[in-house]
Design a protein around this motif. Structure first.
Motif, PDB file in Angstrom:
ATOM      1  N   SER A  57      11.270   2.632  15.662  1.00 12.56           N
ATOM      2  CA  SER A  57      10.560   4.058  15.351  1.00 12.56           C
ATOM      3  C   SER A  57       9.776   4.411  16.627  1.00 12.56           C
ATOM      4  O   SER A  57       9.247   5.667  16.659  1.00 12.56           O
ATOM      5  CB  SER A  57       9.939   4.347  14.213  1.00 12.56           C
ATOM      6  N   GLY A  58       9.054   3.407  17.185  1.00 14.66           N
ATOM      7  CA  GLY A  58       8.157   3.680  18.410  1.00 14.66           C
ATOM      8  C   GLY A  58       6.866   3.981  17.733  1.00 14.66           C
ATOM      9  O   GLY A  58       5.794   4.173  18.443  1.00 14.66           O
ATOM     10  N   ALA A  66       0.873   5.845   9.679  1.00 13.86           N
ATOM     11  CA  ALA A  66       2.244   6.508  10.180  1.00 13.86           C
ATOM     12  C   ALA A  66       3.135   5.364   9.705  1.00 13.86           C
ATOM     13  O   ALA A  66       4.257   5.589   9.580  1.00 13.86           O
ATOM     14  CB  ALA A  66       2.129   6.154  11.604  1.00 13.86           C
ATOM     15  N   VAL A  67       3.021   4.122   9.375  1.00 14.19           N
ATOM     16  CA  VAL A  67       3.881   2.989   8.948  1.00 14.19           C
ATOM     17  C   VAL A  67       4.339   3.247   7.528  1.00 14.19           C
ATOM     18  O   VAL A  67       5.328   3.658   7.167  1.00 14.19           O
ATOM     19  CB  VAL A  67       3.359   1.773   8.976  1.00 14.19           C
ATOM     20  N   ALA A  68       3.178   4.006   6.921  1.00 16.90           N
ATOM     21  CA  ALA A  68       3.502   4.352   5.454  1.00 16.90           C
ATOM     22  C   ALA A  68       4.400   5.513   5.085  1.00 16.90           C
ATOM     23  O   ALA A  68       5.252   5.796   4.386  1.00 16.90           O
ATOM     24  CB  ALA A  68       2.084   4.715   4.740  1.00 16.90           C
ATOM     25  N   PRO A  72       9.644   5.850   3.366  1.00 21.01           N
ATOM     26  CA  PRO A  72      10.559   6.453   2.680  1.00 21.01           C
ATOM     27  C   PRO A  72      11.763   6.884   3.516  1.00 21.01           C
ATOM     28  O   PRO A  72      12.737   7.274   2.780  1.00 21.01           O
ATOM     29  CB  PRO A  72       9.767   7.724   1.936  1.00 21.01           C
ATOM     30  N   THR A  73      11.499   6.960   4.670  1.00 22.62           N
ATOM     31  CA  THR A  73      12.666   7.338   5.418  1.00 22.62           C
ATOM     32  C   THR A  73      13.585   6.341   5.683  1.00 22.62           C
ATOM     33  O   THR A  73      14.722   6.768   6.467  1.00 22.62           O
ATOM     34  CB  THR A  73      12.064   7.973   6.879  1.00 22.62           C
ATOM     35  N   VAL A 116       2.979  -1.015   2.628  1.00 22.16           N
ATOM     36  CA  VAL A 116       4.239  -1.878   2.906  1.00 22.16           C
ATOM     37  C   VAL A 116       4.319  -2.778   1.766  1.00 22.16           C
ATOM     38  O   VAL A 116       5.411  -3.018   1.066  1.00 22.16           O
ATOM     39  CB  VAL A 116       3.883  -2.526   4.188  1.00 22.16           C
ATOM     40  N   ARG A 117       3.347  -3.452   1.240  1.00 25.50           N
ATOM     41  CA  ARG A 117       3.286  -4.419   0.210  1.00 25.50           C
ATOM     42  C   ARG A 117       3.860  -3.756  -1.030  1.00 25.50           C
ATOM     43  O   ARG A 117       4.542  -4.259  -1.931  1.00 25.50           O
ATOM     44  CB  ARG A 117       2.048  -5.112  -0.034  1.00 25.50           C
TER      45      ARG A 117
END
Ligand code: DC
Length: 231
Positions: A57-58, A66-68, A72-73, A116-117
């Motif tokens: 995703s860059g 940003a990671v969170a 969902p995507t 993430v966890r």
């Protein structure tokens, strides 16, 4: 040593194996699962898949927000066949891309992000909900399967672990210096052990095995002796 087939069909234990990188967790977990006729759940592959998706995703893997927002995507699917996991991210089979040094480093960073966890927790628990699973990772006995029937925590001398990891990289065709692998491993250890959410710590009721000077067969035999008493 042989462990009878009728037992393995009758039992549906959850076996949790935790420990740092390079202790031989994957190898012994796969062998145990095969002997018992159980599913081998490689939870590191799930963190690696998230790392792969974040890189693709860059986004900056250290940017927790940003990671969170990305989670969902994307869709994550995992299928098990003869001890090997196939992992798809957004329909793409990424299984062959998950064990590079770059993905290892990114996985270590994203796995410290609580979102993430939290996102991966129900996925892992759902895979193991019917038992008959050998689950391997960093927080199996403490967080994902706290009621596991048998818990192991593997340890080994850091030099031995680095040498093992190095041999794996070389065997997989990657070229890199042993010192680099040693430094990577030390960095991952520190991150895994010191993160605030589900750090790498042994469960109170885990059995320790130091694999530094044991062969794979010896480790598996020790574990099977413990497991056989529960079958
Ligand atoms: O076991 P592995 O090397 O494939 O794991 C990759 C990374 O994922 C590692 O840095 C730790 C993290 N991980 C984790 O935090 N919790 C797990 N249950 C499994 C892996």
């Amino acid at each position: 040593m042989s462990y009878v087939a009728e037992d393995k069909r009758a039992s549906r234990l959850i076996i949790a194996i935790d420990g740092p990188a390079g202790v031989g967790k994957s190898t012994v977990a796969r062998l145990l699962a095969s002997r018992l006729g159980y599913l081998y759940l490689d939870t590191g592959a799930l963190y690696r898949a998230v790392a792969w998706a974040v890189t693709e995703s860059g986004r900056d893997p250290a940017d927790a927000e940003a990671v969170a927002a990305l989670l969902p995507t994307f869709s994550l699917q995992m299928q098990f066949h003869h001890g090997t996991a196939t992992v798809w991210v957004n329909g793409k089979d990424v299984s062959g891309d998950l064990r590079t040094p770059a993905v290892s480093a990114t996985a270590s960073v994203v796995s410290a992000i609580p979102a993430v966890r939290a996102w991966l927790l129900p996925i892992q628990q759902q895979i193991g909900q019917d038992g008959a699973v050998v689950a391997e990772g960093r927080d199996m006995g403490t967080n994902v399967f706290p009621a596991a029937d048998v818990k192991f925590f593997l340890e080994a001398d850091p030099t031995v672990r680095a040498q093992r990891r190095h041999r794996e990289f070389v065997a997989a065709g990657h070229s890199r210096a042993l010192e680099e692998t040693t430094a990577d491993l030390a960095g991952r250890d520190t991150r895994d052990r010191s993160r605030s959410t589900a750090p790498l710590v042994p469960a109170d009721d885990a059995r320790f095995i130091d694999t530094s000077i044991l062969s794979v067969a010896e480790v598996v035999d020790q574990m099977m002796t413990v497991i056989a008493a529960r079958l």
